[in-house]
Design an enzyme around this catalytic site. Structure first.
Site, PDB file in Angstrom:
ATOM      1  N   GLU A 694     -48.742  20.448  59.585  1.00 18.50           N
ATOM      2  CA  GLU A 694     -49.856  19.553  59.898  1.00 18.50           C
ATOM      3  C   GLU A 694     -50.279  18.708  58.699  1.00 18.50           C
ATOM      4  O   GLU A 694     -51.190  17.891  58.807  1.00 18.50           O
ATOM      5  CB  GLU A 694     -51.053  20.341  60.438  1.00 18.50           C
ATOM      6  N   ASP A 718     -53.989  17.194  63.581  1.00 13.48           N
ATOM      7  CA  ASP A 718     -54.255  16.952  62.161  1.00 13.48           C
ATOM      8  C   ASP A 718     -53.154  16.127  61.513  1.00 13.48           C
ATOM      9  O   ASP A 718     -53.426  15.250  60.677  1.00 13.48           O
ATOM     10  CB  ASP A 718     -54.418  18.280  61.414  1.00 13.48           C
ATOM     11  N   CYS A 765     -48.072  22.307  69.242  1.00  9.08           N
ATOM     12  CA  CYS A 765     -49.254  22.962  69.811  1.00  9.08           C
ATOM     13  C   CYS A 765     -50.464  22.029  69.853  1.00  9.08           C
ATOM     14  O   CYS A 765     -51.564  22.454  70.201  1.00  9.08           O
ATOM     15  CB  CYS A 765     -49.609  24.232  69.043  1.00  9.08           C
TER      16      CYS A 765
END
Length: 837
Positions: A694, A718, A765
Site C-alpha cells: 500500500e 491507500d 483487498c
C-alpha cells in the site's frame, strides 16, 4: 396565501400580536394564535395539539410559517410539526425569529405575495430596523465591487473571491474549508460582503452556514498570523476546485430522480417491501422535561452533554469506518462534514447557554438548538440546501439517543421480517441500525432521494420510498402496507389478489441475486478454467457471519481496528484474544487473513494515541506505530499467535515500507513463539505472514519484500492516494480517487510479477475489488484473489464465471501502454463486460 402561526406561553400575548398584525398590516392575513394551557388557555404553557390545530387552520399549499417565543414552545412546535405531517404535505417551517418583530416582518411579506423562503428570511431579520435605529450593532460592510473570479491577495492579508459553487458554501465545501484551515496557526475570518453578513472566524459549520453564502456572492477572507502566506495558498487551492465541489462523477449505483413536488411517493432505494407498518415515532421516548434549578445542576447537565457528544462521535466514527468500503468518496465526505457538527464549538456554546440561562436540561437544550439550526436551513430558497437540514436532525437524534438511559433508547423489533418501518426521514444512523435487522424496508413520510440516509439505503440494499406524508392518516390505520422502491409505488391494505401480485413481483426482483447467491458457495471458475478466490472483507462478528452467508471462499481482510474501537483503555492479551475468538467464531476453520492493528492516519483509537502530525497519512501508523509501542505490540502478537490454535490465520502486516520491517517482525514472532511454548499456551507456528502493498516503496521493492513473505495483498485505497498524491476522502480530489488509474496499475505490476516468481498468492483487498468494471482488468493483470464487500460476493462470482481471462489478458497487454487516464481503463473494462452491467 401563506399561513402564519404564533406560539407563546401566554395565549393573551399571542392573540394580542395577531390583533396588532391585522390592524397594522392587513385584516386578511391568514394567521392563528396558539399557546396557554388549561381549560380556558389562561395558564402559562404550550400544547402540541393546540399548535397542530392552529397550523391546520391556516394551512396553505404555499406553506405555513410558525414563530415561537422560547423554551418548551419550541419543543411543542416540533412535536406539532411531526403530528401534522400525517395530515398535510404543505411546506412547514419553524422559525427562530423574534415573536413580535419577526411576525410583523413576515406578515408584510405575506401581504405582498412573497414565497415562504423570503417570508422566513424577513422574519429572521425582524430586529434589524430596531437595531439600526438604536445603533446597538456594528455597521455592515459594503458589498465588494470586485468582479474577478480568481482569488487575489490585497495587502498580503485579505483575499476576495466570487463564489461559483452551484449551491454556495453548503455543508460539504464549508467542512472542507474548516478542515483545510485547521492545521494553520493563523486566524482566518470570512465575511459575505454581498449579503452583508459577518465577519466570523472560519471555524464553525454553523457560523459559516449563517453567512448564507450563495453562488455569485462576494466573499472576503482576512488572514493574520505567522503562516498567512501558506493559508493564502491553501485557500487559493480550495477556490480553484470550488471548495471540493469539482468532484468527478460517481460510477456507483445512481440515485433516483429528484423527489417530485406533486405530493406523491417517489423512489429512493430499489426493492419491494411488504409487511405491517411500525411507526418510529411510537418507538421514540419523549424528551425529558425536568428543569435545571441551579449552577451545580447546570454543570452536571453540561457534563452529561459532553459525555453524550463523545459517545456519539465514537459511534459515528465507527459507522464511518465500517462504511468506507461501501460508499463513494463524495458521500463519505458528506458524512465527515456531519461529524464536524458534533464538535462545533458554536453549537456547544449555544446549548450550554440554554442550560444556564433557560434552565433546560441537556436533552431539551440540545433538541432546541439543533431544531433551530435545521429550521434555519429549511428556510433557504435553494432546494438542495433545504435538504441539508436533515444533517442537523440526524446529529440531533444521534446525541439525544446517547443522552437517554439505556432503558429509554430506541429499540427496533428483533423480528422485523414482516414489518415496514414508517418514519419522517431515513437518517444514516437509522439505516445502519435497520441494516442489522430483518425489517423489510423503510417508508418515509418526507425524506429525499439524495439524502445521506437514502444513499446508505441503496448501499445496504434496503428498499425505501419517500414523500408518503399525504397517506399518513391511512398508514396509521393500515394493517398491511407494501411499496416498490424502484418505481415509488405505494399500496395500503392491498387486497389478497394485490398482495399475491406484489409478492410475486418481489420474488422476481430478487431472483437474479438469489440465483447468484444460490451458486455463491460454488467455486468461481472462469470460462478458460482459472479458479479465482473470492473472499470477503470483514471487521466484526456480523461481517464474518455475512461473509459466510454470501458464500465467501475466505476472509480476505479482517480489519482488527474495528474490533478494538470498543476499548477505551489498553486491552490485555486475554481481552484481545477473546474479542478475536468471538468475532471469528461463525467462520470456523476457514481461512482468515487477519491484518495486524492498523491505526494512525484516519483510524485513531482512544487507548493508543498518536501525537499531532501535520500529515498523519504519512506519519506514525500501521506497523510503524506498533513498533513504537513495544509493550502493547507484544501482547497483540501473542493474542494473534494464540488465535491460530483454533483458526486458520494468515497474518497481514500493514504499512510496510521495506523488507527490514518484516525481518524484525519475524524475529519478534519467533521470540514470542518460544515464550508461548514455555508457558504451554496452544498456538500454531510458523504461521503465514504477508505484506500489505500500500506504499509506493513496497510496490517498487516487492521483489525483496516477497522473499520474506508467504503472500502479498494490495491495499488499493491507500496505494492510490500515495501514488497519485491525493488525500483519500478529500472531495476536492475525487477525480484522483480511482485505483484503475494507469499509474496505480503500473506500480502494481512488479508485485504481481514478484508473487508469480515466488509462487505465492497476491490479492486485492481494497474497494476496487467490488467494482464490476474493475474485475476483468484485475484478472487480466494476473490477480486470482479478490477480497470484496460481503454482499458483493455472489454477483462478483457470477461475473467471474462469464469471463475468459486468457483473451482479456491478451487484449489488455495490447492496450495497456496506451491507457492515459482511469477513464480509459474503465472504458476497456466496460467493453470486456459488454451487456453484463
Amino acid at each position: 396565501m401563506l399561513g402564519l402561526v404564533l406560539v407563546s406561553h401566554s395565549r393573551r400575548l399571542a392573540e394580542a400580536t395577531v390583533d396588532l398584525i391585522k390592524r397594522t398590516v392587513g385584516p386578511d392575513i391568514s394567521i392563528a394564535a396558539a399557546g396557554g394551557i388549561g381549560d380556558d388557555r389562561s395558564e402559562l404553557g404550550t400544547d402540541a395539539l393546540d399548535i397542530q390545530e392552529a397550523i391546520l387552520k391556516v394551512r396553505s399549499p404555499e406553506g405555513v410559517l410558525v414563530l415561537m417565543d422560547m423554551g418548551s414552545a419550541i419543543l411543542s412546535a416540533e412535536t406539532a410539526k411531526e403530528l401534522v405531517s400525517f395530515e398535510m404535505t404543505d411546506p412547514l417551517v419553524l422559525c427562530s425569529a423574534p415573536l413580535v418583530e419577526g411576525s410583523i416582518a413576515a406578515a408584510v411579506q405575506i401581504q405582498i405575495g412573497s414565497a415562504l423562503a423570503e417570508v422566513t428570511a424577513a422574519a429572521q431579520q425582524g430586529l434589524a430596523p430596531k437595531q439600526e435605529q438604536l445603533s446597538d450593532t456594528a455597521p455592515s460592510p459594503q458589498p465588494a465591487a470586485s468582479d474577478e473570479q480568481e482569488l487575489i491577495p490585497t495587502g498580503g492579508k485579505e483575499l476576495e473571491v466570487t463564489i461559483r459553487n452551484e449551491h454556495g458554501l453548503h455543508l460539504r465545501p464549508a467542512a472542507n474549508l474548516i478542515k483545510t484551515l485547521a492545521p494553520f496557526k493563523a486566524t482566518v475570518q470570512i465575511e459575505n460582503r454581498s449579503a452583508k453578513r459577518g465577519p466570523i472566524a472560519a471555524k464553525s459549520l454553523v457560523d459559516l452556514a449563517r453567512l448564507q453564502v450563495r453562488q455569485g456572492d462576494q466573499v472576503r477572507f482576512t488572514i493574520a498570523g505567522p503562516d498567512e502566506e501558506a493559508v493564502l495558498s491553501a485557500i487559493n487551492g480550495l477556490v480553484k476546485t470550488n471548495f471540493g465541489d469539482n468532484a468527478a462523477p460517481v460510477t456507483k449505483t445512481a440515485a433516483p430522480a429528484a423527489a417530485p413536488t406533486t405530493g406523491q411517493p417517489f423512489p429512493v432505494s430499489a426493492g419491494i417491501a411488504i409487511g405491517y407498518p411500525i411507526f418510529l415515532q411510537q418507538l421514540e421516548p419523549p424528551i425529558p422535561s425536568y428543569a435545571v434549578t441551579d449552577k451545580a445542576a447546570a454543570a452536571v447537565e453540561f457534563e452529561k452533554l459532553q459525555g453524550a457528544l463523545n459517545r456519539a462521535e465514537k459511534a459515528f466514527t465507527g459507522r464511518f469506518e465500517r462504511l468506507q468500503a461501501t460508499l463513494d468518496p463524495e458521500t463519505l465526505a458528506i458524512l465527515e462534514a456531519q461529524r464536524l457538527i458534533l464538535t462545533d464549538q458554536t453549537i456547544i456554546a449555544e446549548v450550554q447557554k440554554r442550560i444556564q440561562d433557560q434552565h433546560e436540561n441537556a436533552a431539551q437544550a440540545w433538541h432546541t438548538v439543533l431544531t433551530g439550526l435545521a429550521a434555519e436551513q429549511e428556510s433557504v430558497s435553494d432546494e438542495y440546501l433545504r435538504a441539508r437540514a436533515a444533517d442537523f436532525r440526524e446529529i440531533r437524534s444521534l446525541v439525544l439517543n446517547e443522552l437517554r438511559e439505556d432503558t429509554e433508547k430506541i429499540v427496533l423489533p428483533d423480528n422485523g421480517a414482516n414489518a415496514v418501518l414508517v418514519c419522517d426521514e431515513l437518517t444514516p444512523s437509522l439505516a445502519d441500525t435497520i441494516g442489522s435487522t430483518a425489517i423489510q424496508g423503510v417508508l418515509q413520510l418526507h425524506g429525499g432521494a439524495t439524502s445521506h440516509g437514502a444513499i446508505l439505503a441503496r448501499a445496504l440494499r434496503l428498499p425505501s420510498i419517500g414523500g408518503a406524508a399525504s397517506a399518513g392518516d391511512q398508514l396509521r390505520h393500515a394493517a398491511y402496507v407494501a411499496f416498490d422502491g424502484e418505481k415509488g409505488t405505494l399500496w395500503i391494505d392491498p387486497s389478497p389478489e394485490q398482495r399475491a401480485t406484489i409478492e410475486a413481483s418481489q420474488a422476481a426482483s430478487r431472483s437474479a441475486f438469489q440465483v447468484a447467491l444460490s451458486q455463491s458457495r460454488e467455486p468461481a471458475k472462469t470460462i478458460d478454467g482459472l479458479l479465482i478466490n473470492i473472499a470477503a472483507n470483514a471487521g466484526s462478528r456480523e461481517d464474518v457471519a455475512a461473509a459466510l452467508r454470501y458464500g465467501a471462499d475466505s476472509i480476505g481482510l479482517f480489519r482488527s481496528e474495528f474490533l478494538f474501537q470498543k476499548f477505551d483503555q489498553l486491552p490485555s492479551e486475554e481481552q484481545q484474544l477473546s474479542a478475536y475468538q468471538d468475532a471469528l467464531a461463525p467462520f470456523g476453520s476457514r481461512i482468515v487473513t487477519l491484518r495486524l492493528l492498523d491505526i494512525g492516519g484516519d483510524k485513531p483509537l482512544p487507548f493508543l494515541t498518536v501525537p499531532h502530525e501535520a500529515n498523519p497519512f504519512l506519519g506514525v501508523r500501521g506497523i510503524r506505530l506498533l513498533f513504537q509501542n513495544p509493550g502493547f505490540f507484544r501482547s497483540h502478537l501473542r493474542a494473534v499467535l494464540r488465535l491460530t490454535a483454533d483458526h486458520q490465520i494468515r497474518i497481514l502486516v500493514p504499512m510496510v515500507t521495506d523488507h527490514s520491517e518484516l525481518v524484525q517482525l519475524k524475529k519478534l514472532f519467533e521470540e514470542l513463539h518460544q515464550e508461548l511454548v514455555s508457558e504451554k499456551l496452544a498456538h500454531a507456528w510458523p504461521a503465514p505472514i504477508g505484506a500489505m502493498i500500500e506504499t509506493p516503496s513496497a510496490a517498487i521493492l516487492a521483489g525483496q519484500i516477497a522473499r520474506e513473505c508467504d503472500f502479498l495483498s494490495f491495499g488499493t485505497n491507500d496505494l492510490t492516494q500515495y501514488v497519485l498524491c491525493a488525500e483519500r476522502g478529500n472531495p476536492a480530489l475525487n477525480v484522483y480517487a480511482d485505483a484503475l488509474h494507469p499509474a496505480v496499475l503500473r506500480i502494481c505490476q512488479p508485485a504481481i510479477e514478484a508473487a508469480r516468481n515466488r509462487r505465492i498468492s497476491v490479492s486485492v483487498c481494497g474497494e476496487i475489488g467490488s467494482d464490476p468494471q474493475a474485475v476483468p482488468i484485475l484478472l487480466g493483470l494476473g490477480l486470482h484473489d479478490l477480497s470484496v464487500t460481503a454482499a458483493a460476493v455472489p454477483n462478483i462470482k457470477a461475473l467471474v464465471r462469464e469471463l475468459d481471462v486468457a483473451q482479456i489478458a491478451t487484449r489488455l497487454t495490447e492496450r495497456f501502454s496506451n491507457f492515459r487516464t482511469a477513464q480509459d481503463v474503465r472504458e476497456f473494462g466496460k467493453t470486456e463486460l459488454g451487456a453484463r452491467i
